[in-house]
Design a protein around this motif. Structure first.
Motif, PDB file in Angstrom:
ATOM      1  N   PRO A   3       0.822  -1.220   0.000  1.00  0.00           N
ATOM      2  CA  PRO A   3       0.000   0.000   0.000  1.00  0.00           C
ATOM      3  C   PRO A   3       0.853   1.265   0.000  1.00  0.00           C
ATOM      4  N   CYS A   4       1.969   1.233   0.758  1.00  0.00           N
ATOM      5  CA  CYS A   4       2.821   2.432   0.848  1.00  0.00           C
ATOM      6  C   CYS A   4       3.437   2.760  -0.511  1.00  0.00           C
ATOM      7  N   PRO A   7       1.434   5.393  -4.371  1.00  0.00           N
ATOM      8  CA  PRO A   7       1.684   6.646  -5.096  1.00  0.00           C
ATOM      9  C   PRO A   7       2.806   6.496  -6.141  1.00  0.00           C
ATOM     10  N   GLU A  37     -11.579 -14.844  -0.818  1.00  0.00           N
ATOM     11  CA  GLU A  37     -12.149 -13.839   0.077  1.00  0.00           C
ATOM     12  C   GLU A  37     -12.913 -14.539   1.197  1.00  0.00           C
ATOM     13  N   VAL A  38     -12.608 -14.213   2.423  1.00  0.00           N
ATOM     14  CA  VAL A  38     -13.321 -14.814   3.552  1.00  0.00           C
ATOM     15  C   VAL A  38     -14.673 -14.107   3.708  1.00  0.00           C
ATOM     16  N   SER A  67      -7.625  -1.762   6.203  1.00  0.00           N
ATOM     17  CA  SER A  67      -8.503  -0.579   6.219  1.00  0.00           C
ATOM     18  C   SER A  67      -9.044  -0.316   4.825  1.00  0.00           C
ATOM     19  N   ILE A 113      -0.350  10.805   1.759  1.00  0.00           N
ATOM     20  CA  ILE A 113      -0.769  10.166   0.507  1.00  0.00           C
ATOM     21  C   ILE A 113      -0.939  11.225  -0.578  1.00  0.00           C
ATOM     22  N   CYS A 236      -4.845  -7.452  14.397  1.00  0.00           N
ATOM     23  CA  CYS A 236      -3.673  -6.575  14.370  1.00  0.00           C
ATOM     24  C   CYS A 236      -3.697  -5.744  13.092  1.00  0.00           C
ATOM     25  N   ASP A 238      -4.273  -2.281  10.721  1.00  0.00           N
ATOM     26  CA  ASP A 238      -5.233  -1.173  10.590  1.00  0.00           C
ATOM     27  C   ASP A 238      -6.620  -1.498  11.149  1.00  0.00           C
ATOM     28  N   MET A 254      -2.735   4.805  11.669  1.00  0.00           N
ATOM     29  CA  MET A 254      -2.645   3.542  10.925  1.00  0.00           C
ATOM     30  C   MET A 254      -1.401   3.614  10.069  1.00  0.00           C
ATOM     31  N   LEU A 255      -0.420   2.806  10.391  1.00  0.00           N
ATOM     32  CA  LEU A 255       0.835   2.822   9.647  1.00  0.00           C
ATOM     33  C   LEU A 255       1.328   1.391   9.486  1.00  0.00           C
ATOM     34  N   ALA A 256       2.104   1.178   8.425  1.00  0.00           N
ATOM     35  CA  ALA A 256       2.645  -0.149   8.182  1.00  0.00           C
ATOM     36  C   ALA A 256       3.582  -0.563   9.315  1.00  0.00           C
TER      37      ALA A 256
HETATM   38  C1  LIG Z   1      -1.310   5.087  -0.469  1.00  0.00           C
HETATM   39  C2  LIG Z   1      -0.838   4.648   0.887  1.00  0.00           C
HETATM   40  C3  LIG Z   1       0.454   4.958   1.300  1.00  0.00           C
HETATM   41  C4  LIG Z   1       0.896   4.580   2.556  1.00  0.00           C
HETATM   42  N1  LIG Z   1       2.183   4.882   2.917  1.00  0.00           N
HETATM   43  C5  LIG Z   1       2.656   4.457   4.109  1.00  0.00           C
HETATM   44  C6  LIG Z   1       4.023   4.662   4.469  1.00  0.00           C
HETATM   45  O1  LIG Z   1       4.809   5.239   3.698  1.00  0.00           O
HETATM   46  N2  LIG Z   1       4.438   4.220   5.680  1.00  0.00           N
HETATM   47  C7  LIG Z   1       3.603   3.575   6.558  1.00  0.00           C
HETATM   48  O2  LIG Z   1       4.046   3.181   7.649  1.00  0.00           O
HETATM   49  N3  LIG Z   1       2.300   3.339   6.224  1.00  0.00           N
HETATM   50  C8  LIG Z   1       1.817   3.756   5.036  1.00  0.00           C
HETATM   51  N4  LIG Z   1       0.515   3.482   4.679  1.00  0.00           N
HETATM   52  C9  LIG Z   1      -0.353   2.766   5.632  1.00  0.00           C
HETATM   53  C10 LIG Z   1      -0.061   1.275   5.538  1.00  0.00           C
HETATM   54  O3  LIG Z   1      -0.122   0.873   4.201  1.00  0.00           O
HETATM   55  C11 LIG Z   1      -1.054   0.478   6.367  1.00  0.00           C
HETATM   56  O4  LIG Z   1      -1.004   0.942   7.696  1.00  0.00           O
HETATM   57  C12 LIG Z   1      -0.698  -1.015   6.330  1.00  0.00           C
HETATM   58  O5  LIG Z   1      -0.784  -1.507   5.020  1.00  0.00           O
HETATM   59  C13 LIG Z   1      -1.645  -1.785   7.223  1.00  0.00           C
HETATM   60  O6  LIG Z   1      -1.382  -3.137   7.084  1.00  0.00           O
HETATM   61  P1  LIG Z   1      -2.540  -4.212   7.328  1.00  0.00           P
HETATM   62  O7  LIG Z   1      -1.911  -5.543   7.088  1.00  0.00           O
HETATM   63  O8  LIG Z   1      -3.207  -3.946   8.610  1.00  0.00           O
HETATM   64  O9  LIG Z   1      -3.617  -3.905   6.205  1.00  0.00           O
HETATM   65  P2  LIG Z   1      -3.544  -3.980   4.615  1.00  0.00           P
HETATM   66  O10 LIG Z   1      -2.182  -3.697   4.121  1.00  0.00           O
HETATM   67  O11 LIG Z   1      -4.682  -3.129   4.155  1.00  0.00           O
HETATM   68  O12 LIG Z   1      -3.852  -5.500   4.289  1.00  0.00           O
HETATM   69  C14 LIG Z   1      -5.124  -6.074   4.540  1.00  0.00           C
HETATM   70  C15 LIG Z   1      -5.302  -7.230   3.585  1.00  0.00           C
HETATM   71  O13 LIG Z   1      -6.445  -7.986   3.952  1.00  0.00           O
HETATM   72  C16 LIG Z   1      -7.153  -8.345   2.772  1.00  0.00           C
HETATM   73  N5  LIG Z   1      -8.547  -8.632   3.141  1.00  0.00           N
HETATM   74  C17 LIG Z   1      -9.458  -7.744   3.653  1.00  0.00           C
HETATM   75  N6  LIG Z   1     -10.647  -8.366   3.842  1.00  0.00           N
HETATM   76  C18 LIG Z   1     -10.492  -9.661   3.457  1.00  0.00           C
HETATM   77  C19 LIG Z   1     -11.342 -10.804   3.410  1.00  0.00           C
HETATM   78  N7  LIG Z   1     -12.620 -10.731   3.787  1.00  0.00           N
HETATM   79  N8  LIG Z   1     -10.848 -11.973   2.952  1.00  0.00           N
HETATM   80  C20 LIG Z   1      -9.535 -12.063   2.571  1.00  0.00           C
HETATM   81  N9  LIG Z   1      -8.682 -11.018   2.571  1.00  0.00           N
HETATM   82  C21 LIG Z   1      -9.155  -9.830   3.026  1.00  0.00           C
HETATM   83  C22 LIG Z   1      -6.994  -7.110   1.892  1.00  0.00           C
HETATM   84  O14 LIG Z   1      -7.251  -7.433   0.545  1.00  0.00           O
HETATM   85  C23 LIG Z   1      -5.532  -6.758   2.151  1.00  0.00           C
HETATM   86  O15 LIG Z   1      -4.666  -7.462   1.294  1.00  0.00           O
HETATM   87  C24 LIG Z   1       0.034   3.856   3.417  1.00  0.00           C
HETATM   88  C25 LIG Z   1      -1.263   3.520   3.008  1.00  0.00           C
HETATM   89  C26 LIG Z   1      -1.695   3.901   1.738  1.00  0.00           C
HETATM   90  C27 LIG Z   1      -3.081   3.517   1.290  1.00  0.00           C
END
Ligand SMILES: Cc1cc2nc3c(=O)[nH]c(=O)nc-3n(C[C@H](O)[C@H](O)[C@H](O)COP(=O)(O)OP(=O)(O)OC[C@H]3O[C@@H](n4cnc5c(N)ncnc54)[C@H](O)[C@@H]3O)c2cc1C
Length: 406
Positions: A3-4, A7, A37-38, A67, A113, A236, A238, A254-256
């Motif tokens: 996601p990061c 851009p 997809e769950v 998120s 973003i 855990c 977002d 919310m951050l990676a």
């Molecule tokens: C454009 C952008 C830039 C960003 N830049 C930064 C940055 O530079 N640094 C930083 O720290 N953070 C950044 N972030 C925030 C960071 O990307 C998120 O905080 C991080 O990805 C969260 O990780 P996660 O695993 O919780 O969620 P996600 O990365 O959103 O992963 C969730 C996954 O679950 C899957 N999923 C959801 N529902 C289901 C379902 N029902 N069944 C199966 N799969 C499902 C989704 O498809 C997805 O693949 C950015 C976000 C965006 C959008």
């Protein structure tokens, strides 16, 4: 999908396919990947069902559903060439195709973003790019004003127009975007609009399964990342509720970096209680052109709002030594300490590419409770081609200047 990296698809990287994490990373580590997809969780039978009708049973389940982008109720957001930043390869491919040939791009939202999109949209493309930001400054939620000013000046030098303290009221056009209407009544020409105003926890599955959400509408978890409703289910990233490292108050960050730390904690605690979450520090960094900006912990403004009496120290020097070394960039570090006990509360940095790791060092100093005195005495490694000079090392010097004020 990274996601990061989204851009960067629109300039540096070039396509959504080049922004994917290879599946081999999982298979090489003995992790089975099922692409589906769950659709539901049966907590009594301890299984999850997929949209295609399969079921997978579990002893422990980790929800990491991430998120979804926030949709503002702006009339016209459904028009052709109005896009929201979605983590979806097909959608991003359409967005990339739509961007070829556009002349006027309006970005709604001047957070990380929006700023990163603006900078990337200027790469290899002859387009007019405007950011419309409702707050007085871009990046204001993460950086102190002096860094926001510098970031905005860098955007302007890159040819990006910044319209702060302005709100987009409507997206204009019949079927396709032709412009936007601002709250003051002005209209801007646009043949593409990008909305990048943040994200909300994706909790649909959790809600359907009867898991409790907190007041930030994220899944409520304890310090071990266990959901408060079901000890067999963890959450855990977002989708999970967070609290501040500093105040213990709920946090919407919310951050990676936060997501991966929480994932490690959840993983470690699945079958044993091994480690606990200390709350979110919040480490941001970004780059505009060749100028990087970052912040770890509390800005001076937020520390004041939270009731801390603060002392700051600032130091600026090039990040190589001597300054004639290739790649040397003037780098400014501002550290914020509590006047009460000298603890480091936060730090802001602007400079060259060394900013990214400098932010991480500041975060470590915060997390492990270092005071101004300790930061000023910490033994850093230096090298002419890699760091600032040991006599001008911004982190220790900024701390030393703060010690003098304490
Ligand atoms: C454009 C952008 C830039 C960003 N830049 C930064 C940055 O530079 N640094 C930083 O720290 N953070 C950044 N972030 C925030 C960071 O990307 C998120 O905080 C991080 O990805 C969260 O990780 P996660 O695993 O919780 O969620 P996600 O990365 O959103 O992963 C969730 C996954 O679950 C899957 N999923 C959801 N529902 C289901 C379902 N029902 N069944 C199966 N799969 C499902 C989704 O498809 C997805 O693949 C950015 C976000 C965006 C959008």
């Amino acid at each position: 999908m990274v996601p990061c990296g989204i851009p960067y698809i629109f300039g540096t990287v070039g396509s959504p396919e080049k922004n994917l994490i290879p599946d081999a990373l999982l298979s090489k580590n003995g992790i089975e990947l099922i692409k589906a997809e769950v659709a539901g969780i049966d907590r009594d039978k301890k299984n999850v069902s997929t949209v295609s009708g399969d079921t997978v049973s579990y002893d422990k389940l980790v929800l990491a559903t991430g998120s979804l982008p926030i949709h503002l109720p702006i009339p016209g957001l459904d028009k052709e060439n109005a896009f929201i930043v979605k983590k979806d390869v097909a959608y991003l491919n359409n967005m990339l195709a739509a961007m070829s040939g556009v002349k006027d791009i309006v970005i709604i939202g001047g957070g990380f973003i929006g700023v990163e999109f603006a900078d990337e949209c200027k790469k290899n493309r002859d387009a007019n790019v405007t950011i419309v930001e409702i707050l007085p400054h871009c990046l204001q939620l993460a950086l102190d004003t002096e860094f926001c000013d510098e970031a905005e000046n860098t955007l302007t030098e890159r040819g990006v127009k910044v319209l702060a303290t302005q709100r987009v009221e409507a997206i204009l056009g019949d079927k396709k975007v032709t412009g936007v209407k601002l709250s003051g009544g002005d209209e801007l020409k646009a043949d593409m609009v990008i909305l990048g105003v943040g994200a909300r926890p994706n909790t649909e599955l959790a809600e359907k399964a009867g898991l409790q959400l907190g007041s930030t509408k994220a899944i409520q978890v304890d310090n071990y990342m266990r959901t408060v409703t079901d000890a067999s289910i963890f959450a855990c990233g977002d989708c999970a509720e967070k609290y501040s490292f500093f105040s213990g108050k709920l946090s919407r960050l919310m951050l990676a970096s936060i997501a991966t730390a929480e994932a490690r904690i959840a993983g470690a605690n699945l079958f044993d209680t091994r480690c606990s979450n200390c709350g979110v520090i919040g480490v941001f960094s970004t780059i505009i052109g060749e100028r990087a900006f970052g912040c770890a912990g509390l800005t001076e403004a937020v520390a004041n709002q939270e009731g801390f009496e603060v002392v700051t120290g600032e130091s600026t020097a090039v990040d190589r030594h001597p300054g004639s070394m290739p790649g040397a960039a003037p780098t400014k570090v501002k550290l914020v300490f509590s006047r009460d006990n000298g603890l480091l509360l936060g730090g802001g940095v602007s400079g060259g590419r060394s900013v990214g790791e400098l932010m991480n060092v500041i975060s470590a100093c915060i997390q492990y409770g270092m005071t101004a005195y300790e930061v000023s005495l910490f033994q850093m490694g230096t090298h002419p081609a890699l760091t600032a000079s040991p006599i001008a090392y911004q982190l220790t010097n900024a701390a030393e200047l703060a010690v003098a004020k304490l």
